[in-house]
Design a protein around this motif. Structure first.
Motif, short mmCIF file in Angstrom:
data_model
loop_
_atom_site.label_atom_id
_atom_site.label_comp_id
_atom_site.label_asym_id
_atom_site.label_seq_id
_atom_site.Cartn_x
_atom_site.Cartn_y
_atom_site.Cartn_z
N LYS A 88 -28.95 13.36 -5.84
CA LYS A 88 -29.61 12.08 -6.09
C LYS A 88 -28.79 10.92 -5.54
O LYS A 88 -27.58 11.01 -5.35
CB LYS A 88 -29.80 11.87 -7.59
N ARG A 89 -29.48 9.82 -5.29
CA ARG A 89 -28.83 8.55 -4.97
C ARG A 89 -29.17 7.58 -6.10
O ARG A 89 -30.34 7.41 -6.44
CB ARG A 89 -29.34 7.98 -3.64
N VAL A 90 -28.16 6.96 -6.67
CA VAL A 90 -28.36 6.03 -7.78
C VAL A 90 -27.77 4.68 -7.39
O VAL A 90 -26.59 4.59 -7.02
CB VAL A 90 -27.70 6.54 -9.08
N PHE A 91 -28.60 3.64 -7.48
CA PHE A 91 -28.18 2.28 -7.19
C PHE A 91 -28.62 1.41 -8.36
O PHE A 91 -29.78 0.97 -8.40
CB PHE A 91 -28.82 1.77 -5.89
N GLY A 92 -27.74 1.16 -9.31
CA GLY A 92 -28.11 0.36 -10.47
C GLY A 92 -29.30 0.97 -11.20
O GLY A 92 -29.23 2.07 -11.71
N GLN A 93 -30.44 0.23 -11.22
CA GLN A 93 -31.63 0.70 -11.92
C GLN A 93 -32.52 1.59 -11.05
O GLN A 93 -33.58 2.03 -11.52
CB GLN A 93 -32.45 -0.52 -12.39
N LEU A 94 -32.11 1.86 -9.83
CA LEU A 94 -32.91 2.70 -8.93
C LEU A 94 -32.29 4.09 -8.78
O LEU A 94 -31.10 4.21 -8.52
CB LEU A 94 -33.02 2.06 -7.54
N ASP A 98 -39.92 9.47 2.48
CA ASP A 98 -38.97 9.86 3.52
C ASP A 98 -38.25 8.64 4.09
O ASP A 98 -37.04 8.69 4.36
CB ASP A 98 -39.69 10.61 4.64
N LEU A 99 -38.98 7.55 4.27
CA LEU A 99 -38.37 6.33 4.76
C LEU A 99 -37.36 5.78 3.75
O LEU A 99 -36.23 5.40 4.11
CB LEU A 99 -39.45 5.29 5.06
N LEU A 100 -37.74 5.76 2.47
CA LEU A 100 -36.84 5.27 1.44
C LEU A 100 -35.58 6.13 1.38
O LEU A 100 -34.46 5.60 1.28
CB LEU A 100 -37.54 5.27 0.07
N TRP A 101 -35.75 7.44 1.44
CA TRP A 101 -34.59 8.33 1.35
C TRP A 101 -33.65 8.11 2.53
O TRP A 101 -32.43 8.09 2.37
CB TRP A 101 -35.05 9.78 1.29
N LEU A 102 -34.21 7.92 3.70
CA LEU A 102 -33.39 7.69 4.88
C LEU A 102 -32.62 6.38 4.75
O LEU A 102 -31.42 6.32 5.04
CB LEU A 102 -34.27 7.68 6.14
N LEU A 103 -33.28 5.33 4.29
CA LEU A 103 -32.61 4.05 4.08
C LEU A 103 -31.54 4.16 3.00
O LEU A 103 -30.42 3.66 3.18
CB LEU A 103 -33.63 2.98 3.70
N ALA A 104 -31.88 4.81 1.89
CA ALA A 104 -30.94 4.93 0.77
C ALA A 104 -29.73 5.78 1.16
O ALA A 104 -28.62 5.54 0.67
CB ALA A 104 -31.65 5.53 -0.44
N SER A 105 -29.95 6.76 2.03
CA SER A 105 -28.84 7.61 2.48
C SER A 105 -27.86 6.85 3.36
O SER A 105 -26.74 7.32 3.59
CB SER A 105 -29.39 8.83 3.23
N HIS A 106 -28.31 5.71 3.86
CA HIS A 106 -27.45 4.89 4.72
C HIS A 106 -27.37 3.48 4.16
O HIS A 106 -27.41 2.49 4.91
CB HIS A 106 -28.00 4.90 6.15
N ALA A 107 -27.28 3.42 2.83
CA ALA A 107 -27.20 2.12 2.16
C ALA A 107 -26.02 1.31 2.69
O ALA A 107 -24.93 1.84 2.91
CB ALA A 107 -27.07 2.33 0.65
N GLY A 108 -26.27 0.02 2.91
CA GLY A 108 -25.23 -0.85 3.43
C GLY A 108 -25.10 -0.83 4.94
O GLY A 108 -24.27 -1.56 5.49
#
Length: 238
Positions: free
Chosen positions: A137-143, A167-177
């Motif tokens: 999982k990817r956890v960012f605060g409340q997400l 899939d788009l969200l996961w790709l973005l979240a996997s490269h957060a920042g």
């Protein structure tokens, strides 16, 4: 003793050539030409290794890899013609053990597959109950973004997304920042090159922002970086 391999590939000529070559190197290959029947074939055959193309009818290879990883202990290898850094990164992050291009010389292909089999030994069990496996999982605060169950939680509430938007969200979240270019996102998600006119990524970003409670005028969660691309913010989810 031959190793059992399931090869998910929709090109019959290529599947036949690779299967014949691997069979001469102690690998017994079962071919499935469709992504939407691959999981059933893998469960039935209980292979030592799974080879996955990415572009498949019914379901793409990355989705299969995501679903298979929590219940399959053996090596999963992406065998594809898509020469893209983002596809390689995404495949490996979803649980693939290697990413090999179809243009790789056959002798090198066999060597890399044998290395995977050696590293994993006899770990070919497909376990129907994946409850003991911790999803990546990817956890960012409340997400929270869960790629195994394909769940998205925001402030404790489930966010319903389409397959492509997840899939788009996961790709973005996997490269957060990191700033993600439109062409990189389009290539990774759809396997096509950006022609400067395709707005599908922009439309999908707008949908994500709406679903995730972002400000459409001044987005603070998925930011637009002018002339560069999009940035998934690390601090926008508190």
């Amino acid at each position: 003793m031959a190793h059992r391999v399931v090869f998910v590939e929709d090109d019959p000529d290529l599947a036949g050539l690779i299967s014949d070559f691997l069979s001469r190197h102690e690998m017994d290959v079962v071919v499935d030409a469709r992504g939407d029947t691959a999981m059933a074939t893998i469960e039935r055959e209980a292979p030592d290794m799974v080879l996955l193309d990415i572009m498949l009818p019914g379901k793409d290879g990355l989705s299969i890899c995501r679903e298979l990883r929590p219940i399959f202990k053996g090596p999963i290898v992406m065998l594809t013609s898509l020469d893209s850094d983002m596809n390689q990164i995404l495949g490996l992050e979803l649980g693939a053990n290697d990413y090999i291009l179809k243009t790789t010389p056959p002798s090198v292909l066999v060597a890399r597959l044998r290395a995977q089999l050696r590293n994993h030994g006899n770990m070919n069990t497909v376990t129907p109950d994946a409850s003991n496996h911790q999803p990546n999982k990817r956890v960012f605060g409340q997400l929270t973004v869960d790629p195994v169950n394909r769940d998205v939680l925001l402030d404790g509430e489930q966010v319903i997304l389409s397959t492509s938007d997840f899939d788009l969200l996961w790709l973005l979240a996997s490269h957060a920042g990191e700033i993600m270019k439109r062409e990189t996102l389009l290539k990774a998600l759809r396997g096509v090159s950006y022609d400067g006119l395709d707005r599908s990524i922009d439309v999908a970003i707008s949908r994500l922002r709406k679903k995730l409670g972002d400000n459409p005028n001044e987005p603070f969660r998925i930011k637009t970086v002018r002339n560069k691309g999009y940035l998934f913010s690390l601090s926008g989810w508190e």
